[in-house]
Design an enzyme around this catalytic site. Sequence first.
Site, PDB file in Angstrom:
ATOM      1  N   ASP A  64       0.850  -1.180   0.000  1.00 55.81           N
ATOM      2  CA  ASP A  64       0.000   0.000   0.000  1.00 55.81           C
ATOM      3  C   ASP A  64       0.894   1.240   0.000  1.00 55.81           C
ATOM      4  O   ASP A  64       2.101   1.156   0.186  1.00 55.81           O
ATOM      5  CB  ASP A  64      -0.952  -0.026   1.200  1.00 55.81           C
ATOM      6  CG  ASP A  64      -2.278   0.655   0.904  1.00 55.81           C
ATOM      7  OD1 ASP A  64      -2.293   1.593   0.088  1.00 55.81           O
ATOM      8  OD2 ASP A  64      -3.295   0.255   1.485  1.00 55.81           O
ATOM      9  N   TRP A  65       0.278   2.397  -0.192  1.00 56.41           N
ATOM     10  CA  TRP A  65       1.020   3.610  -0.523  1.00 56.41           C
ATOM     11  C   TRP A  65       1.667   4.264   0.706  1.00 56.41           C
ATOM     12  O   TRP A  65       1.029   4.498   1.713  1.00 56.41           O
ATOM     13  CB  TRP A  65       0.067   4.595  -1.188  1.00 56.41           C
ATOM     14  CG  TRP A  65      -0.012   4.509  -2.683  1.00 56.41           C
ATOM     15  CD1 TRP A  65      -0.113   5.572  -3.541  1.00 56.41           C
ATOM     16  CD2 TRP A  65      -0.017   3.348  -3.524  1.00 56.41           C
ATOM     17  NE1 TRP A  65      -0.163   5.125  -4.854  1.00 56.41           N
ATOM     18  CE2 TRP A  65      -0.100   3.777  -4.869  1.00 56.41           C
ATOM     19  CE3 TRP A  65       0.074   1.979  -3.277  1.00 56.41           C
ATOM     20  CZ2 TRP A  65      -0.103   2.906  -5.958  1.00 56.41           C
ATOM     21  CZ3 TRP A  65       0.058   1.090  -4.356  1.00 56.41           C
ATOM     22  CH2 TRP A  65      -0.027   1.553  -5.666  1.00 56.41           C
TER      23      TRP A  65
END
Length: 579
Positions: free
Chosen positions: A292-293
Amino acid sequence: MDIDARVEELLSRMTLAEKAGMLFQTMIVVGSGDLSEPNSAFRVNSAEYMIKEQQLSHFNVVRAADDARTLAEWQNRLQKLAASTRLGIPVTLSTDPRHHFTENVGTAAAAGAFSQWPETLGLAAIGSAELVQRFGDIARQEYVAVGLRLALHPQVDLATEPRWSRINGGLGEDADLTSKLVQAYIRGFQGEQLGPESVSTMTKHFPGGGPQLDGEDPHFSYGREQVYPGANFDYHLKPFRAAIDAGGSQIMPYYGMPIGTQYEEVAFGFNKGIITDLLRGELGFDGIVCTDWGLVTDTTILGQPMPARAWGVEHLDELSRVEMILNAGCDQLGGEARPELVVQLVEQGRISQDRIDVSVRRLLREKFILGLVDDPYVEPEQAAATVGKAEFVAAGAEAQRRAYTLLTNNDQVLPLAKGRRLYVEGIAEEVASLYGEVVGNPADADVALLRLKAPYEPRPGGFEAMFHAGSLEFPVTERDHHAEICSIVPTIVDVYLDRPAVLPDLVRDAAALFASYGSSDEAFLDVVFGDAQPEGSLPFDLPRSMTAVVASRSDVSFDTADPVLRFGHGLRYGQSASK
């Protein structure tokens, strides 16, 4: 040569810096005209710098796109820029969902030029695998037309913690329904196997992001803990097993850190037991794993400082965070553009070049399979003709209507006859006036029509405020207002459920009550007046009280005491509640 041979040939010619650039997928703003200009709002460098200097070739396209031709032309300019680099490796463009109603820079883009469908919760309410596959196929055609080749979805987290703010992007509370629908979703986007007409899917958020402590989201430090008081960890794996069986190409682990399990209490993207032992070993997944970011670098989003989501390893420096992510078994770092850290790790002997090659090989292979290496360009005229095509828009509009879930229909008040005097709230008067005479006072109306949104507790910050969290009850003042209108005139209420709201008062007081999951005013009114039929069934339980929600176990489905309405409830016109 076959694809594997082509991958090996290209890999053999890549420098360490070029390989390092492959391991990052960062944001790029949709359709920005000048490729030499950075974007200050998202704190990202110019396309020219990221492609030519950092040698990146994977980008997450953010913001809505209002014009397909412009987006296609921009994509072609990006690919031309990539073709000018030493090896000419084409760009892979990814996107969060952009076929629904949610607009949150961290989770989804508004539909813009694309056909508009209910949120995936609405697809779950309809419950048809055939419809979900058709949605996926239509979205695939629209994505491919403009050069979007990687979907940062589907989201298959189970809605076992009703307070969690990400529920509207999933497929509900039931693991079996979610598993059935995710396979159809992947077939729609990828086809029977990945190829030049496919959009690759990234199923998220492994190993299931639903069981958040107190329902708080791990985008933020106060939501970093994922808990399993019911020892129900394996239940959340079911949809991921189904996605892998369907050939899902990529998987994204979530931000959270598991508490009280057999696994190390560090965020899933850093967690070797989760990625290497469980996902790759036990579940047999050999595709791309992208974090995820923003797990490494502190940043600012929409003016709000956002520390790296390095939960459980906050003490590590940036270099050690990247090392731990790669050692955990991830192939790519989402929302990051720090290839120099990978180069440094290899040069210091902390990560082997053979380990880097494992991930680069996977990433290159997908570019070849998608046909990007042979022809990365799209036709702007074809994009304009495909995106928002009339039949696609009509299919999305029909799904908005079908997803409506009729919760109560006292005395068979619905469907209504047209031409009555209408008091409306939350509905554009110019739209409502096509169905009846709009009046300004409930006492002057034959019927009241209220469109509401599920309650939440507003949070501060430009980014954080986009996440609907906290209480699922309407404030007392709003409940009193609803009750007053219901006491004056028969009242039809539609509640947009992005989470399982606490609605016992409206179940009791409204003449009829709907749940919806993303729809236009026209869709609502067509259902109310019988031009369309509600076909939805609740994709989760509706809890009776916040006391019941707080007492429930965050990892266990259908665990709130004495819910007002159960999963699967949904009336049809002419059907009484007793049935």
